[in-house]
Enzyme design. Structure first.
Site, PDB file in Angstrom:
ATOM      1  N   GLU A   1       0.759  -1.179  -0.128  1.00 23.80           N
ATOM      2  CA  GLU A   1      -0.084  -0.176  -0.012  1.00 23.80           C
ATOM      3  C   GLU A   1       0.836   1.193   0.132  1.00 23.80           C
ATOM      4  OE1 GLU A   1      -3.627   1.645   2.629  1.00 23.80           O
ATOM      5  OE2 GLU A   1      -3.526  -0.570   1.992  1.00 23.80           O
TER       6      GLU A   1
ATOM      7  N   ASP B   1      -2.961  -3.263   3.014  1.00 27.82           N
ATOM      8  CA  ASP B   1      -3.572  -3.492   4.170  1.00 27.82           C
ATOM      9  C   ASP B   1      -4.743  -4.156   4.157  1.00 27.82           C
ATOM     10  OD1 ASP B   1      -1.460  -1.971   5.309  1.00 27.82           O
ATOM     11  OD2 ASP B   1      -2.754  -0.210   5.318  1.00 27.82           O
TER      12      ASP B   1
ATOM     13  N   TYR C   1      -2.000  -3.909  13.248  1.00 33.13           N
ATOM     14  CA  TYR C   1      -2.539  -2.848  12.463  1.00 33.13           C
ATOM     15  C   TYR C   1      -3.621  -2.270  13.431  1.00 33.13           C
ATOM     16  CZ  TYR C   1      -5.113  -1.280   8.337  1.00 33.13           C
ATOM     17  OH  TYR C   1      -5.791  -0.610   7.339  1.00 33.13           O
TER      18      TYR C   1
END
Length: 834
Positions: free
Chosen positions: A7, A102, A316
């Site tokens: 990403e 992600d 995350y």
């Protein structure tokens, strides 16, 4: 060749380092980093490299009616052409590709965009890998077990993107055109933004409408031997203890009784032990709330957490989960911290427990675990101040979830003073438990001495306090995000961005946020003419529809069509009210900028902006009345409620980041300057020798002060002076410039003035300091990071704008090339604004 797509660039670098066991090298292609090892290539995107927009024929706001956007086509176009070109060049040479963006709705959409860009130029298999932390074990396991893209999840993200474009663009254009407010000051409306703004406005209305009630509270110090402790008067009503006395006569009577009592006799003593359970694991909302208590805005908290995630230090940060997964071994993770200051001792103590059982919350999801450290422990010197503060918060939250409960002893003493009851509540920490490792929770004690029933106590310092009930408090950013979550507004990944947009558009200010008059006007207009614009239920329903897409229960076309239909109905409601809405908004925007009456014609004085971008105060009667007042050239003005007693003008505050200051009444500042006399201090270094120019201390009508040449405007030489304090000219002189040293007495401590020194020498030193402080003004740069950048040759914004991001990232530990590019973009944006 295998192509891996992440990403962002910093994720690409980290993943390449892990998969190559440190053997990857980097090359530049079209200005984009490509990491290579063996037959593998890894490239990072920059989030969305493809954007959704309307076709070009819809771009002119004046030639297109906003309602036309409701049924307009939506097209995809590259927003980062160099990255798209690089990705497709690599794809043409690839035999297979892996998407490693992600793992959430937005990441899946970004992955789908990459998938489509690759598929356009190459017929190769494309797989998807998912991970919740960029650590060696998790990344390698993910690549060993690839999966397929979740096109339903990506479609949900795409539906959000398109619906937000439709609603935002159509309604923003309608309100802005109605109010004749175009350019940079357009009136922004959004599908989630507007209902969120209504929450803030409704709370402000409650505060404004609040009518306080008077009440009284009584306190006395009770004394046992040499120990005193505070007790509060109370009475019983309907079986409940009441501390507030609503009748003044009754309060006075109780006060006289307490004052006249010689002693208070202990009526009852009650002890109880309370268990204080450790907190549950962090989800996004609770993390933002905890970070807020450290002084970080929601936006800043998430930005820092994302940096730590990409560096491999935490999992995350966008998650609803409050239950650790079964494969998380708390003991193993604790062992990773043993030997690492300042966590090692706490980790060892936690490992000594007989049974390590983490806490859990009510929300259990399967996408990402709660936010927790990965076990890869950085040194404090590797992180910026903000990053270290957040990292320690996340580590200690994990420690707290595997620690024992705290135990408190609560002691309640009730004493009778001539029929008036007093109570004292004490608490003492018996077992610290998780409080030993989690200093963010309160562990303060209130000690009340041991007493027995029937024991007499002395009474000292009886106080009667008159008070008023208070209006509801404004919600802070974290509390607002919790409320948004409860109402289904936005997602864990978007709520903090929504708040930031409200700040950026000038709808809210301060923290806790309060709405500006423009915000109040926008909400009022929407409520009066099209309530669904600010209806949280409608927005929550759209959120539910997008979840249904992700779960395969609805499809993209169905949901976007329903949204277009709903938007069309709103325009039917707005159609006949355009002029009325525009007038309402214009009046409110004017009120936000109005200071008070013009001394020459009686019309309103307003904050205005010149064509060159500077701010000033001008008369609303222009061109018939040309009265003006200057404003400082630093910052953006906002009008305060405080009013000048002499001129009946509202004060002005200049918003300038850390240099924000209150300017006050512009007329007062101008009159002070008109009355001040210049004080000559020496020869002008530019024109003194040739033309006889002299330097003088000058007071400007804008409120600024400077040392400037008396031959202005023929000679524009000047040096700034501090805005506050008295300037004192001392006998000491600078050997280099033959100017007197100056001191600044701030009025509060005249005995210890600030030694400014020679104004020329001081300004040179100031410029050096300012270069460093400007660097620190950028998002995510603290003092330590600024020091690292300076060591790499980046000492000012000008340095930052021109450096090679990859080269600096190679020198500065803990700072990615992607992050440096973000800082460069921010610095360039600031230069453009200036």
């Amino acid at each position: 060749m295998e192509l891996i797509v992440t990403e962002k660039d910093n994720a690409a670098r980290r993943i390449a380092e892990i998969l190559s066991d440190g053997g990857a090298s980097a090359e530049r292609r079209n200005g984009v980093n490509v990491y290579r090892w063996g037959d593998k290539r890894c490239v990072g995107l920059s989030g969305h490299v493809v954007g959704v927009d309307f076709p070009a024929e819809y771009s002119d706001w004046r030639d297109v009616q906003p309602v036309e956007l409701v049924d307009a086509d939506v097209v995809k176009t590259p927003t980062q052409e160099n990255i798209v070109r690089t990705l497709q060049q690599l794809a043409r040479d690839a035999d297979e590709a892996v998407i490693a963006t992600d793992y959430d709705r937005e990441g899946e959409l970004i992955g789908k965009e990459a998938y489509e860009l690759i598929d356009d130029v190459a017929d190769i298999p494309i797989q998807r890998v998912r991970f919740s932390s960029i650590t060696e074990n998790e990344v390698k396991n993910a690549f060993a077990n690839p999966d397929e893209l979740d096109f339903d999840l990506a479609a949900a993200g795409e539906a959000r993107q398109v619906i937000d474009l439709l609603w935002g663009a159509a309604l923003t254009r309608f309100l802005s055109l109605s109010a004749k407010q175009l350019g940079d000051d357009f009136i922004s409306v959004g599908r989630v933004q507007s209902p969120t703004l209504r929450l803030i406005v409704e709370r402000e209305r409650e505060i404004q409408a609040f009518d306080p009630d008077d009440y009284w509270e009584l306190f006395a110090d009770l004394r046992k031997d040499e120990t005193t402790f505070e007790a509060q008067y109370f009475y019983t009503e309907d079986g409940k203890e009441q501390e507030r006395v609503w009748d003044e006569d009754a309060a006075d009577e109780a006060f006289e009784r307490l004052q006249g009592a010689g002693e208070a006799v202990v009526d009852s003593v009650r002890r109880r032990t309370r268990t204080d359970d450790p907190p549950e694991p962090f989800n996004t909302t609770q993390y933002i709330r905890a970070a807020g208590s450290l002084g970080l805005s929601a936006q800043k908290a998430m930005s820092v957490a994302e940096e730590l995630y990409t560096a491999g230090y935490i999992t995350y940060p966008r998650t609803d989960n409050t239950v650790y997964p079964d494969d998380l071994d708390p003991e193993e993770l604790l062992e990773d911290f043993v030997g690492h200051h300042p966590f090692g001792d706490d980790a060892e103590e936690l490992l000594d427990a007989e049974d390590i059982e983490p806490t859990s919350g009510d929300e259990e999801t399967t996408d990402h675990p709660p936010i927790h450290p990965t076990g890869e422990v950085p040194g404090k010197q590797d992180l910026s101040d903000d990053e270290w503060e957040v990292y320690e918060l996340v580590v200690r939250r994990f420690f707290a979830t595997v620690a024992e409960a705290a135990k408190w002893e609560h002691l309640k003493v009730v004493a009778d003073a001539d029929g008036a009851l007093l109570k004292a509540n004490g608490k003492r920490l018996l077992e610290a438990g998780y409080l030993d490792v989690y200093p963010y929770a309160s562990s303060s004690e209130n000690i009340v001495p041991d007493v027995e029933e029937g024991e007499p106590l002395g009474i000292d310092d009886v106080e009667l306090e008159a008070k008023q009930t208070q209006p509801p408090r404004r919600r802070g950013q974290s509390r607002l995000i919790e409320t948004m979550e409860d109402l289904g507004l936005g997602t864990k990944a978007t709520r903090h961005n929504t708040l930031q947009k409200l700040y950026d558009r000038g709808y809210i200010e301060g923290d806790p946020p309060r709405p500006t008059k423009l915000a109040m006007a926008v909400v009022e207009a929407a409520e009066a003419f099209a309530d669904r614009i600010v209806d949280e239920e409608m927005t929550a329903q759209l959120e539910a529809d997008m979840r249904a897409i992700a779960e395969g229960e609805k499809n993209y076309d169905e949901v976007t069509a329903e949204s277009r239909e709903m938007l069309g109905k709103i325009f039917e409601e707005l159609h006949d009210s355009r002029e009325e809405i525009g007038e309402h908004l214009r009046d409110s925007m004017k009120a936000d900028k109005t200071l008070g009456p013009c001394p020459e014609c009686g019309e309103d004085l307003l904050v205005r902006r010149s064509r060159r971008g500077s701010y000033f105060v001008g008369c609303d009667g222009f061109p018939d009345c040309e009265y003006t007042l200057p404003l400082p050239n630093q910052g953006e003005p906002t009008v305060l409620d405080e009013t000048c007693d002499e001129h009946d003008l509202r004060h002005v505050k200049m918003l300038a980041g850390r240099n924000t200051f209150v300017h006050g009444c512009p007329r007062c500042k101008a009159e002070e300057a008109d009355e001040a006399e210049d004080e000559i201090i020496g020869a002008c270094p530019e024109c003194g020798e040739e033309h006889g120019g002299e330097l003088a201390i000058k007071q400007l009508r804008s409120g600024s002060r400077l040392v400037g040449c008396t031959r202005y405007p023929d000679c524009e030489y000047s040096l700034p002076l501090p805005r506050r304090g008295d300037v004192i000219v001392t006998p000491e002189r600078c050997e280099e410039h033959d100017l007197p040293h100056l001191e600044i007495a701030d009025g509060e401590d005249d005995d210890d003035p600030w030694e400014l020194g020679c104004p020329i020498c001081n300004y040179a030193e100031y410029q050096e300091r300012q270069a460093a402080s400007e660097i620190e003004d950028l998002d995510g740069i603290g003092a330590k990071t600024a020091e690292k950048l300076a060591a790499a040759g980046v000492e000012s914004l000008d340095d930052l704008r021109t450096v090679d991001a990859a080269a600096v990232a190679g020198e500065v530990q803990g700072v990615s090339e992607d992050r440096i590019r973000e800082w460069q973009a921010e610095a360039n944006a600031g230069a453009t604004a200036d």
